[in-house]
Enzyme design. Sequence first.
Site, PDB file in Angstrom:
ATOM      1  N   GLU A 318       0.818  -1.208   0.000  1.00  0.00           N
ATOM      2  CA  GLU A 318       0.000   0.000   0.000  1.00  0.00           C
ATOM      3  C   GLU A 318       0.858   1.268   0.000  1.00  0.00           C
ATOM      4  OE1 GLU A 318      -2.667  -0.671   3.357  1.00  0.00           O
ATOM      5  OE2 GLU A 318      -4.012  -1.784   2.048  1.00  0.00           O
ATOM      6  N   ASP A 392      -8.514  -8.833   4.107  1.00  0.00           N
ATOM      7  CA  ASP A 392      -8.173  -7.738   5.016  1.00  0.00           C
ATOM      8  C   ASP A 392      -9.165  -7.635   6.172  1.00  0.00           C
ATOM      9  OD1 ASP A 392      -7.026  -5.534   6.117  1.00  0.00           O
ATOM     10  OD2 ASP A 392      -7.794  -4.100   4.649  1.00  0.00           O
ATOM     11  N   GLU A 420     -12.302  -1.895  12.304  1.00  0.00           N
ATOM     12  CA  GLU A 420     -12.328  -1.181  11.026  1.00  0.00           C
ATOM     13  C   GLU A 420     -13.513  -1.611  10.168  1.00  0.00           C
ATOM     14  OE1 GLU A 420      -8.722  -1.631   8.741  1.00  0.00           O
ATOM     15  OE2 GLU A 420      -9.570  -0.660   6.975  1.00  0.00           O
TER      16      GLU A 420
HETATM   17  C1  GCV Z   1      -2.162   0.297   8.498  1.00  0.00           C
HETATM   18  C2  GCV Z   1      -5.930  -2.045   5.668  1.00  0.00           C
HETATM   19  C3  GCV Z   1      -6.282  -0.786   6.406  1.00  0.00           C
HETATM   20  C4  GCV Z   1      -5.099   0.168   6.487  1.00  0.00           C
HETATM   21  C5  GCV Z   1      -3.924  -0.592   7.130  1.00  0.00           C
HETATM   22  C6  GCV Z   1      -3.634  -1.821   6.279  1.00  0.00           C
HETATM   23  C7  GCV Z   1      -2.520  -2.661   6.860  1.00  0.00           C
HETATM   24  O1  GCV Z   1      -5.716  -1.783   4.336  1.00  0.00           O
HETATM   25  O2  GCV Z   1      -7.352  -0.162   5.772  1.00  0.00           O
HETATM   26  O3  GCV Z   1      -5.469   1.270   7.260  1.00  0.00           O
HETATM   27  O4  GCV Z   1      -2.790   0.223   7.230  1.00  0.00           O
HETATM   28  O5  GCV Z   1      -4.771  -2.624   6.221  1.00  0.00           O
HETATM   29  O6  GCV Z   1      -2.853  -3.623   7.536  1.00  0.00           O
HETATM   30  O7  GCV Z   1      -1.359  -2.366   6.651  1.00  0.00           O
END
Ligand code: GCV
Length: 737
Positions: A318, A392, A420
């Site tokens: 990411e 995720d 989340e």
């Molecule tokens: C810390 C998901 C979440 C992100 C997080 C990512 C990860 O994509 O939305 O906020 O980033 O996981 O676990 O690295």
Amino acid sequence: MRSAIQIERSAFLLHPLAMLFMLLAVSTAAADDGYRLWLRYDQLPVAAAAKYQPHVRFIVVAGNSATMDVVRAELVKGCSGLLGHEVTLADTVSGEGVILVGTPAISREIAAFGWSRQLEALGKEGFVIRSARIKNRPAIVIASNGEIGALYGAYHFLRLLQTLKPIDRLNIIDRPRLQLRVLDHWDNLDGSIERGYAGRSLWNWSDLPEKLDPRLTDYARANASIGINGATINNVNADARILTAEYLRKVAAIANVFRPYGIRVYLSPRFSAPIEIGQLKTADPLDAEVAAWWRNKAAEIYQLIPDFGGFLVKANSEGQPGPRTYNRTHADGANMLAAAVMPHRGIVIWRAFVYDYKPGYDRAGAAYTELQPFDGKFAANVLLQVKNGPIDFQPREPFHPWFVAMPRTQVIPEFQITQEYFGWSNHLVFLASMWREFLDSDTGAAGRGSTVTKVIDGTLYHQKITGIAGVANTGTDRNWTGHHFAQANWYAFGRLAWNPDLPSQQIANEWIGMTLTHDAKAGRDIARIMLESHEAVVDYMTPLGLHHLFWGGHHYGPAPWWDKEKREDWNPVYFHKADDRGIGFDRTEKGSDTMAQYHAPGREKFASLQSCPEKFLLWFHHVPWDYRLRSGARLWDALAFHYQRGVDWTRAMRKTWEELKGVVDEERHRAVAQKFAIQERDALAWRDACLLYFQTFSKRPLPRGVEKPVKSLEEYKAKSLLEIDSFNRKVDKSSNQ
Ligand code: GCV
């Protein structure tokens, strides 16, 4: 005896421990705002307290160290509070009703029992709690080979009282099954928390290191009480400044507070830190200067924090920098960092959350494709941290195939305690049930019964370092976690990290008894709500194996129509693939074939439409709308029934909770009732938005028993649940997927 204790007590008042004790007492002053978590220590029901009283009159704790001082403070405070009379410290065992705590090294009495061999086998964190006789008088002995084990034993003993367990014939032998039990905080240096829904970060960087918030101590107490022994204190989307001398001094101050509680600090370094704070031209892991920079940085950290745990790294994921930026492999990157911390016995936890986008690929299979070829190539002090499911932290996912793909690599699971994808801190969902489902999943790796637990605890692949991580749900909210019931998920994470075989029911019962009520009927009602909650939330969000139907960016509320993200694998439409024929992601050999990453016989089970567990049906298959499920219902109707069932559950739960008025204190009862109202409203929106949208493909009517939608699809599309919010929610600005 009495005078000895009085002398002891006056000495105690001058002791620095007394200050800690008074501090703890102050923190309990406010009634029931939830601050005290599961360490409330309010007086037990009279009959129970009376039964305990003869056994618990004096506390004798051997040794003089910060940890043994914590044991003293916690036992005196806990026992006195629970029993409703002063339980006092004594320096020697004489008289009845003594609780003796120590290790053979610091207590002659404990050494004399001849338990040394057994204690050695239990390690420094394991303990025994036994009814014994000392000087021919009955006593309770809490013994360990390490002081942290003694502390864990003390908390275990308090839990026995808090949950009204008998203590007259004790013979408890316990030790943690996993070695590293770590909370990961996605806390940014500006005090915000990525995916945090309970206020700001607990680490006040501008005050540190000069000022230490007493809350740091209470955080450490709570963690130690459930056996958590590590905390990664900054976000994996890391800021390089955390490794500067200025911040390391602040980190060291936090580590000093945590140390007596057995909690080690870990940091998330930014892979490009050698460029950003080291003025190097590159962060290439195979560059000698870069490796030297990391070695020096590690030495600097260990100089300040001798028990520093190590690094947790998110690399080439990411948008984060990593070894792939320099055309090197993940193993090159991880091993270079591992070499830097190795002389100090540190470890590197390398996150496996990598999914480099390729057109037409299946995101669920990406980590496997990218990392599996490196099985056996990681250094001995590297662990790969893998999310429980392949996408995720979705409300429900099958276990990640990684847990069987890397037999020569040390793998630890990552759970997300913060909600989340579970309605933030507005929805009640008891995550222990979901984690249980994951841990009990049969990987098939070595015949039947090869559960994920047996992979991660080292039984199957004999990995030397074992562990588990949970993304924390804590913040500065007075009750720590936003929703009072979200505290139960922090608690459950710790308990499962200690013993991954614990039943969810037991965890729920413990937490309820320690936190909410000892009323048996109320306890049963609350446990039922908690234990049903995961299935119910899955019902109203993503039933039958659907996943990632969330509004983009903030991930609060439904948006199955969402197709605006720049990467197609960040869009709900990519995941559900609804069309006129049916719905679901075909991961069989006719589709993405990601199913092939699983081991037989589980793979075959998932592969066939007939044998695939229905809870994962649309995860693995694209299924026609009229396909008959095992219940005889057609897929479209069954989908609608699931959504309706989820909504019905929220209503029933609210009713049950209403009936508990007067059993649970007013302050927490009201706060939870308000959250439940939001949960019902959100569940309704989930049901309507998803069914209205999927109906544009299925073109079938809602079956009888499913209510008519409250609003139109256009209305649901126009505003996210956050925008129609009347409960003053804060929008999480982070837009990472
Ligand atoms: C810390 C998901 C979440 C992100 C997080 C990512 C990860 O994509 O939305 O906020 O980033 O996981 O676990 O690295």
